[in-house]
Design an enzyme around this catalytic site. Structure first.
Site, short mmCIF file in Angstrom:
data_model
loop_
_atom_site.label_atom_id
_atom_site.label_comp_id
_atom_site.label_asym_id
_atom_site.label_seq_id
_atom_site.Cartn_x
_atom_site.Cartn_y
_atom_site.Cartn_z
CE LYS A 13 -1.93 -0.94 3.93
NZ LYS A 13 -1.25 -2.22 4.23
NE ARG A 88 -3.92 -0.99 9.84
CZ ARG A 88 -2.86 -0.43 9.27
NH1 ARG A 88 -2.81 0.86 9.06
NH2 ARG A 88 -1.84 -1.18 8.90
NE ARG A 127 7.25 -2.97 6.25
CZ ARG A 127 5.94 -2.71 6.34
NH1 ARG A 127 5.31 -2.11 5.34
NH2 ARG A 127 5.27 -3.08 7.40
NE ARG A 160 6.70 -0.56 10.29
CZ ARG A 160 5.56 -0.50 9.62
NH1 ARG A 160 5.54 0.11 8.43
NH2 ARG A 160 4.46 -1.02 10.08
NE ARG A 171 1.93 -4.97 11.46
CZ ARG A 171 2.95 -4.67 10.65
NH1 ARG A 171 4.12 -5.24 10.83
NH2 ARG A 171 2.78 -3.81 9.69
#
Ligand code: ADP
Ligand code: ADP
Ligand code: ZN
Length: 214
Positions: A13, A88, A127, A160, A171
Site C-alpha cells: 500500500k 482500518r 522490509r 521496524r 497483525r
C-alpha cells in the site's frame, strides 16, 4: 481525487501510495507514518500508540480518527489525497464517510492490493523503512542504491519493531478480523477496485493507473 488504499500489512500500500502521490500530485497520508513520527519525537500520542503497534494491535479509534480528520482538513488536501492505512475499521470508515458527507464529498476510489498471507510473511522480514520520509524498500525485491540508506532522503533505514514474524502474524489476524470487512463496505459504495499485488511494483502501479486514469 480521494483515494483509499486497502490491503494486508505488507501488501504494498505504502509503495503504491507514494507512486500515486507523485503522479497525481496529491499528498500521501499514512497514519502509520504519523504515529512513527510521534514515537520518534517522543510525544504523548507516540507513547500511547507504541504499545499497541509493538503488539501488532490497532491503535484505538479515539486516538486515530481525530488525528486523520485534522490532517485531511489541511490546505494541501483540498484537491484530494491518498490515504494509506486509514480506515482500518468499520467505525473509522463510517466517521470518514460522515465527515466527507458534511462537505458533499465522498471517497472516489478504494484500491485493494491483494497479496496472500504466505507471501506477506516473506515480504515483511525483508522490509526496510525510512523513518524520516516514510519510504520502504525490500532487501531483495526493491533494494536501495546504497545498502541501508534511503534513496529519497539519505537517512539510515531500519527494520521496524513490528515487522518481526511473531508480530506480523498477529497483525495479519487483526487485518482479517477488523480491516477486511472494509472490502464489502467500499464494494457496496461502488468504489472498490482490486489489483493483483503479487506482481512487480511497476505492474501493480500500471493496473492502478488503469483504474484512476492517466
Ligand atoms: P503497514 O504498512 O504494515 O500496513 P502501517 O504503517 O500502516 O503498517 O501501520 C503500523 C501500525 O500503526 C499498525 O499495525 C497499527 O498499530 C497502527 N495504525 C496505523 N494506522 C492505523 C489505523 N488507521 N487505525 C489503528 N491503528 C493504526
Ligand atoms: P504496506 O504499506 O502495505 O504495509 P509496503 O509498501 O511497505 O506495504 O511494502 C511491504 C514490503 O514489500 C516492503 O519491503 C516493500 O519494499 C515490498 N514491496 C512492495 N511492493 C512490492 C512488490 N510489488 N513486489 C515485491 N515487494 C514489494
Ligand atoms: Zn527517506
Amino acid at each position: 481525487m480521494k483515494i483509499i488504499m486497502l490491503g494486508a500489512p505488507g501488501a504494498g500500500k505504502g509503495t503504491q501510495a507514494k507512486m500515486i502521490a507523485d503522479k497525481y500530485q496529491i499528498p500521501h497520508v499514512s497514519t502509520g507514518d504519523i504515529f512513527r513520527a510521534n514515537i520518534k519525537n517522543g510525544t504523548e500520542l507516540g507513547k500511547k500508540a507504541k504499545t499497541y503497534m509493538d503488539a501488532g494491535e490497532l491503535v484505538p479509534d479515539e486516538l486515530t480518527v481525530d488525528l486523520l480528520m485534522d490532517r485531511i482538513s489541511q490546505p494541501d488536501c483540498a484537491n484530494g489525497y491518498v490515504l494509506d492505512g486509514f480506515p482500518r475499521t468499520i467505525p473509522q470508515a463510517e466517521c470518514l464517510e460522515k465527515a466527507l458527507e458534511e462537505r458533499q464529498e465522498a471517497v472516489d476510489f478504494a484500491i485493494d492490493v491483494e497479496v496472500p498471507d504466505d507471501s506477506i510473511i516473506k515480504r515483511m522480514s525483508g522490509r526496510r523503512a525510512c523513518l524520516n520520509c516514510g519510504a520502504t524498500y525490500h532487501i531483495v525485491h526493491i533494494p536501495t542504491k546504497v545498502e541501508g540508506i534511503c534513496d529519497r532522503c539519505g537517512s539510515p533505514l531500519v527494520l521496524r519493531d513490528d515487522d518481526r514474524p511473531e508480530t506480523v502474524k498477529n497483525r495479519l489476524a487483526v487485518y482479517h478480523q477488523q480491516t477486511r470487512p472494509l472490502i464489502d463496505f467500499y464494494s457496496s459504495r461502488k468504489v472498490l477496485h482490486e489489483v493483483d499485488g503479487t506482481q512487480s511494483m511497476e505492474k501493480v502501479f500500471a493496473d492502478i493507473v488503469k483504474v484512476l486514469g492517466e
